[in-house]
Design a protein around this motif. Sequence first.
Motif, PDB file in Angstrom:
ATOM      1  N   LEU A 107      -3.101 -42.587   5.563  1.00 27.88           N
ATOM      2  CA  LEU A 107      -3.319 -41.262   6.162  1.00 27.88           C
ATOM      3  C   LEU A 107      -4.727 -40.742   5.899  1.00 27.88           C
ATOM      4  CD1 LEU A 107      -0.092 -39.079   5.931  1.00 27.88           C
ATOM      5  CD2 LEU A 107      -0.876 -40.602   7.745  1.00 27.88           C
ATOM      6  N   VAL A 108      -5.319 -41.125   4.776  1.00 29.29           N
ATOM      7  CA  VAL A 108      -6.716 -40.740   4.524  1.00 29.29           C
ATOM      8  C   VAL A 108      -7.627 -41.374   5.578  1.00 29.29           C
ATOM      9  CG1 VAL A 108      -8.656 -40.963   2.909  1.00 29.29           C
ATOM     10  CG2 VAL A 108      -6.401 -40.284   2.053  1.00 29.29           C
ATOM     11  N   LYS A 109      -7.333 -42.626   5.933  1.00 27.83           N
ATOM     12  CA  LYS A 109      -8.109 -43.292   7.003  1.00 27.83           C
ATOM     13  C   LYS A 109      -7.963 -42.532   8.322  1.00 27.83           C
ATOM     14  CE  LYS A 109      -9.893 -46.974   5.057  1.00 27.83           C
ATOM     15  NZ  LYS A 109     -11.357 -46.994   4.876  1.00 27.83           N
ATOM     16  N   TRP A 110      -6.741 -42.191   8.645  1.00 28.41           N
ATOM     17  CA  TRP A 110      -6.471 -41.435   9.882  1.00 28.41           C
ATOM     18  C   TRP A 110      -7.177 -40.080   9.847  1.00 28.41           C
ATOM     19  CZ3 TRP A 110      -2.510 -37.292   9.809  1.00 28.41           C
ATOM     20  CH2 TRP A 110      -2.343 -36.681  11.061  1.00 28.41           C
ATOM     21  N   ALA A 111      -7.085 -39.383   8.724  1.00 31.25           N
ATOM     22  CA  ALA A 111      -7.731 -38.069   8.602  1.00 31.25           C
ATOM     23  C   ALA A 111      -9.243 -38.180   8.797  1.00 31.25           C
ATOM     24  CB  ALA A 111      -7.412 -37.458   7.234  1.00 31.25           C
ATOM     25  N   GLY A 112      -9.803 -39.319   8.392  1.00 32.69           N
ATOM     26  CA  GLY A 112     -11.242 -39.530   8.567  1.00 32.69           C
ATOM     27  C   GLY A 112     -11.656 -39.515  10.024  1.00 32.69           C
ATOM     28  N   GLU A 113     -10.769 -39.954  10.908  1.00 31.46           N
ATOM     29  CA  GLU A 113     -11.084 -39.942  12.346  1.00 31.46           C
ATOM     30  C   GLU A 113     -11.120 -38.523  12.904  1.00 31.46           C
ATOM     31  OE1 GLU A 113      -8.397 -42.552  14.362  1.00 31.46           O
ATOM     32  OE2 GLU A 113      -9.212 -44.360  13.395  1.00 31.46           O
ATOM     33  N   ALA A 123      -5.736 -32.708  -0.733  1.00 32.29           N
ATOM     34  CA  ALA A 123      -4.344 -32.276  -0.572  1.00 32.29           C
ATOM     35  C   ALA A 123      -3.402 -33.218  -1.330  1.00 32.29           C
ATOM     36  CB  ALA A 123      -3.969 -32.231   0.905  1.00 32.29           C
ATOM     37  N   CYS A 124      -3.703 -34.501  -1.306  1.00 32.71           N
ATOM     38  CA  CYS A 124      -2.887 -35.480  -2.036  1.00 32.71           C
ATOM     39  C   CYS A 124      -3.036 -35.303  -3.545  1.00 32.71           C
ATOM     40  CB  CYS A 124      -3.266 -36.896  -1.626  1.00 32.71           C
ATOM     41  SG  CYS A 124      -2.770 -37.350   0.060  1.00 32.71           S
ATOM     42  N   PHE A 125      -4.260 -35.087  -4.008  1.00 28.66           N
ATOM     43  CA  PHE A 125      -4.473 -34.820  -5.439  1.00 28.66           C
ATOM     44  C   PHE A 125      -3.658 -33.602  -5.878  1.00 28.66           C
ATOM     45  CE2 PHE A 125      -9.036 -36.750  -5.364  1.00 28.66           C
ATOM     46  CZ  PHE A 125      -8.570 -37.972  -5.821  1.00 28.66           C
ATOM     47  N   GLU A 126      -3.716 -32.553  -5.087  1.00 30.63           N
ATOM     48  CA  GLU A 126      -2.999 -31.311  -5.403  1.00 30.63           C
ATOM     49  C   GLU A 126      -1.489 -31.557  -5.466  1.00 30.63           C
ATOM     50  OE1 GLU A 126      -2.203 -27.056  -5.724  1.00 30.63           O
ATOM     51  OE2 GLU A 126      -4.098 -28.123  -5.933  1.00 30.63           O
ATOM     52  N   SER A 147      -0.930 -29.347   5.837  1.00 28.77           N
ATOM     53  CA  SER A 147      -1.608 -28.307   5.048  1.00 28.77           C
ATOM     54  C   SER A 147      -3.096 -28.221   5.352  1.00 28.77           C
ATOM     55  CB  SER A 147      -1.398 -28.555   3.545  1.00 28.77           C
ATOM     56  OG  SER A 147      -2.213 -29.624   3.076  1.00 28.77           O
ATOM     57  N   ILE A 148      -3.662 -29.293   5.920  1.00 32.55           N
ATOM     58  CA  ILE A 148      -5.092 -29.269   6.263  1.00 32.55           C
ATOM     59  C   ILE A 148      -5.296 -29.190   7.783  1.00 32.55           C
ATOM     60  CG2 ILE A 148      -5.774 -30.466   4.150  1.00 32.55           C
ATOM     61  CD1 ILE A 148      -6.193 -33.001   5.962  1.00 32.55           C
ATOM     62  N   GLY A 149      -4.203 -28.887   8.498  1.00 33.01           N
ATOM     63  CA  GLY A 149      -4.330 -28.645   9.935  1.00 33.01           C
ATOM     64  C   GLY A 149      -4.175 -29.854  10.816  1.00 33.01           C
TER      65      GLY A 149
END
Length: 214
Positions: A107-113, A123-126, A147-149
């Motif tokens: 999901l971090v890869k996807w969020a990067g796009e 958000a994952c750390f939290e 949570s980050i839209g």
Amino acid sequence: MTTVQIDIVSDIACPWCAIGYARLEQAMAELKDEMTFDIEWHAFELNPDPTGDGEPILQALSRKYGRSPEEMQANQAHMMEIASGLGLNFSKLQERHTRNTFDAHRLVKWAGEHGRQTEMKMACFEAYFGHAENIASPDVLVQCAESIGLDGNEAREILASDRYAKAVREDEARYQQAGVSAVPAYIVNQTYMISGAQEPETLVGAFREIAAES
């Protein structure tokens, strides 16, 4: 203005990775009139086994490092103090369980796009350190995305597929071959490696040296 590229190799299950990024933010803020920074996150798995339901973290760390649970508790408490001073929520650090983070990295890869890679990581750390949530759970990961839209339905579809799995595995292989065996690790301008959650002043000095050599 000099542009500095930083490839951050880290794991969502790594408290020092969250601390390291908070310190990096302080260093970048100090250098904002001298440099701009281009950040990209790369995957590393501290717990690559996707099976099982996780183990209480103090028990797991005690076994891994051959030290008593009391020693590990003191170690975690020290990290909680450092995190608090940096504005990070580590309130449930000692209550979490070991978790596999492969899907979170996808999901971090996807969020990067969508230009939200750092936000997804935070958000994952939290969720993991602040709330001891199961960061391997699709429901938790979808909540992090929302949570980050980002679109929760799309996040859930990705998790149900194998999208971004190849990208995560390629990431892990590339940086292991490059000699990264512990995280966080910062690859600066694809040339220089800085290991560990260094203090802001150390990072500032390193970035100035690297910029002067470029």
